[in-house]
Design an enzyme around this catalytic site. Structure first.
Site, mmCIF file in Angstrom:
data_model
loop_
_atom_site.group_PDB
_atom_site.id
_atom_site.type_symbol
_atom_site.label_atom_id
_atom_site.label_comp_id
_atom_site.label_asym_id
_atom_site.label_seq_id
_atom_site.Cartn_x
_atom_site.Cartn_y
_atom_site.Cartn_z
ATOM 1 N N ASP A 32 17.525 31.700 16.323
ATOM 2 C CA ASP A 32 17.394 32.814 15.739
ATOM 3 C C ASP A 32 15.924 33.090 15.144
ATOM 4 O O ASP A 32 15.053 32.307 14.567
ATOM 5 C CB ASP A 32 18.416 33.379 14.675
ATOM 6 C CG ASP A 32 18.680 34.637 14.207
ATOM 7 O OD1 ASP A 32 19.703 35.283 14.644
ATOM 8 O OD2 ASP A 32 17.579 35.407 13.965
ATOM 9 N N ASN A 88 29.647 38.866 15.559
ATOM 10 C CA ASN A 88 29.846 40.463 15.276
ATOM 11 C C ASN A 88 30.044 41.219 16.463
ATOM 12 O O ASN A 88 29.371 41.295 17.426
ATOM 13 C CB ASN A 88 28.618 41.021 14.526
ATOM 14 C CG ASN A 88 28.163 40.077 13.292
ATOM 15 O OD1 ASN A 88 29.065 39.733 12.504
ATOM 16 N ND2 ASN A 88 27.131 39.726 13.073
ATOM 17 N N GLN A 95 26.916 44.268 14.103
ATOM 18 C CA GLN A 95 26.132 43.768 15.285
ATOM 19 C C GLN A 95 24.924 44.845 15.624
ATOM 20 O O GLN A 95 24.920 45.928 15.506
ATOM 21 C CB GLN A 95 27.128 44.110 16.513
ATOM 22 C CG GLN A 95 26.645 43.621 17.928
ATOM 23 C CD GLN A 95 27.404 43.641 19.164
ATOM 24 O OE1 GLN A 95 28.660 44.373 19.087
ATOM 25 N NE2 GLN A 95 26.993 43.231 20.334
ATOM 26 N N HIS A 101 26.757 37.670 21.124
ATOM 27 C CA HIS A 101 26.230 36.336 20.797
ATOM 28 C C HIS A 101 27.052 35.773 19.831
ATOM 29 O O HIS A 101 27.965 36.533 19.085
ATOM 30 C CB HIS A 101 25.033 36.388 20.475
ATOM 31 C CG HIS A 101 24.601 37.518 19.571
ATOM 32 N ND1 HIS A 101 24.576 38.979 19.880
ATOM 33 C CD2 HIS A 101 24.331 37.627 18.194
ATOM 34 C CE1 HIS A 101 24.502 39.736 18.917
ATOM 35 N NE2 HIS A 101 24.582 38.754 17.808
ATOM 36 N N HIS A 103 26.636 33.444 16.560
ATOM 37 C CA HIS A 103 25.767 32.778 15.244
ATOM 38 C C HIS A 103 26.284 31.311 15.041
ATOM 39 O O HIS A 103 27.417 31.282 14.597
ATOM 40 C CB HIS A 103 25.614 33.520 14.112
ATOM 41 C CG HIS A 103 24.998 34.942 14.518
ATOM 42 N ND1 HIS A 103 23.801 35.440 14.006
ATOM 43 C CD2 HIS A 103 25.698 36.107 14.638
ATOM 44 C CE1 HIS A 103 23.573 36.516 14.106
ATOM 45 N NE2 HIS A 103 24.620 37.119 14.520
HETATM 46 P P1 5GP Z 1 23.732 40.440 15.304
HETATM 47 O O1 5GP Z 1 23.434 41.285 13.852
HETATM 48 O O2 5GP Z 1 23.619 41.419 16.303
HETATM 49 O O3 5GP Z 1 25.283 39.804 14.943
HETATM 50 O O4 5GP Z 1 22.424 39.409 15.287
HETATM 51 C C1 5GP Z 1 21.436 39.507 15.911
HETATM 52 C C2 5GP Z 1 20.622 38.322 15.851
HETATM 53 O O5 5GP Z 1 19.572 38.239 16.652
HETATM 54 C C3 5GP Z 1 19.911 38.490 14.517
HETATM 55 O O6 5GP Z 1 20.103 37.402 13.478
HETATM 56 C C4 5GP Z 1 18.427 38.571 14.751
HETATM 57 O O7 5GP Z 1 17.548 37.909 13.742
HETATM 58 C C5 5GP Z 1 18.269 38.078 16.071
HETATM 59 N N1 5GP Z 1 17.374 38.487 16.744
HETATM 60 C C6 5GP Z 1 17.090 39.758 17.138
HETATM 61 N N2 5GP Z 1 16.217 39.934 18.178
HETATM 62 C C7 5GP Z 1 15.761 38.696 18.578
HETATM 63 C C8 5GP Z 1 14.740 38.264 19.351
HETATM 64 O O8 5GP Z 1 14.049 38.675 20.130
HETATM 65 N N3 5GP Z 1 14.504 36.799 19.447
HETATM 66 C C9 5GP Z 1 15.347 35.913 18.800
HETATM 67 N N4 5GP Z 1 15.324 34.638 18.944
HETATM 68 N N5 5GP Z 1 16.603 36.546 17.828
HETATM 69 C C10 5GP Z 1 16.666 37.730 17.629
#
Ligand code: 5GP
Ligand code: ZN
Length: 137
Positions: A32, A88, A95, A101, A103
């Site tokens: 992440d 999420n 999300q 995805h 985590h």
């Molecule tokens: P969500 O909030 O959708 O469950 O999680 C999205 C996750 O993706 C976040 O923890 C954020 O830090 C990560 N993330 C967002 N954009 C990128 C990216 O371009 N590269 C990587 N490696 N992680 C990302």
């Protein structure tokens, strides 16, 4: 199917450089970019599914098996003390990237986060609990 406008489709399929820690024909697992803790990683299917509702059932059946394997391997490699596995769906549930995805969050004593991911505890009557049970069963 891939979505041309989806950053995680591009990352999962090698079109954008990333720090991958595991890859097979169905998944790419990446660090992440804004980690909650040291080693926070994301399991990305290579195909595009916006969320759990869209997720293919075969991929769904594989994703938790992979999460278990990686949690075990990462715990040994990082020496973490515990592990959160979080997923999420939809904005209201936190999300922010709309490509499914999962985590993988290694946890360490005193890592600066609340031990438990936070939610409120509702106080419901027996009648309300029964009604919910009947709605769901
Ligand atoms: P969500 O909030 O959708 O469950 O999680 C999205 C996750 O993706 C976040 O923890 C954020 O830090 C990560 N993330 C967002 N954009 C990128 C990216 O371009 N590269 C990587 N490696 N992680 C990302
Ligand atoms: Zn995608």
């Amino acid at each position: 199917m891939k979505d041309d406008n989806c950053i995680f489709c591009k990352i999962a399929n090698g079109q954008i450089p990333t720090r991958s820690i595991y890859e097979d024909k169905d998944f790419n697992v990446i660090l992440d970019a804004s980690p909650a803790t040291k080693g926070h990683a994301l399991i990305l299917p290579k195909e595009h599914y916006a969320d759990v509702y869209e997720l293919d059932e075969t991929i769904a059946s594989k994703v938790f098996v992979l999460a278990k394997k990686l949690a075990t391997k990462m715990t040994k490699a990082l020496g973490c003390d515990g592990f959160n596995i979080v997923q999420n769906n939809k904005e209201v549930a936190g999300q922010t990237v709309f490509h499914f995805h999962m985590h993988l969050i290694p946890r360490y004593t005193d890592d600066g986060n609340n031990e438990k991911l936070c939610w409120n505890h509702l106080e419901l009557t027996d009648e309300q609990m029964d009604e919910i049970k009947n709605t769901l069963s």
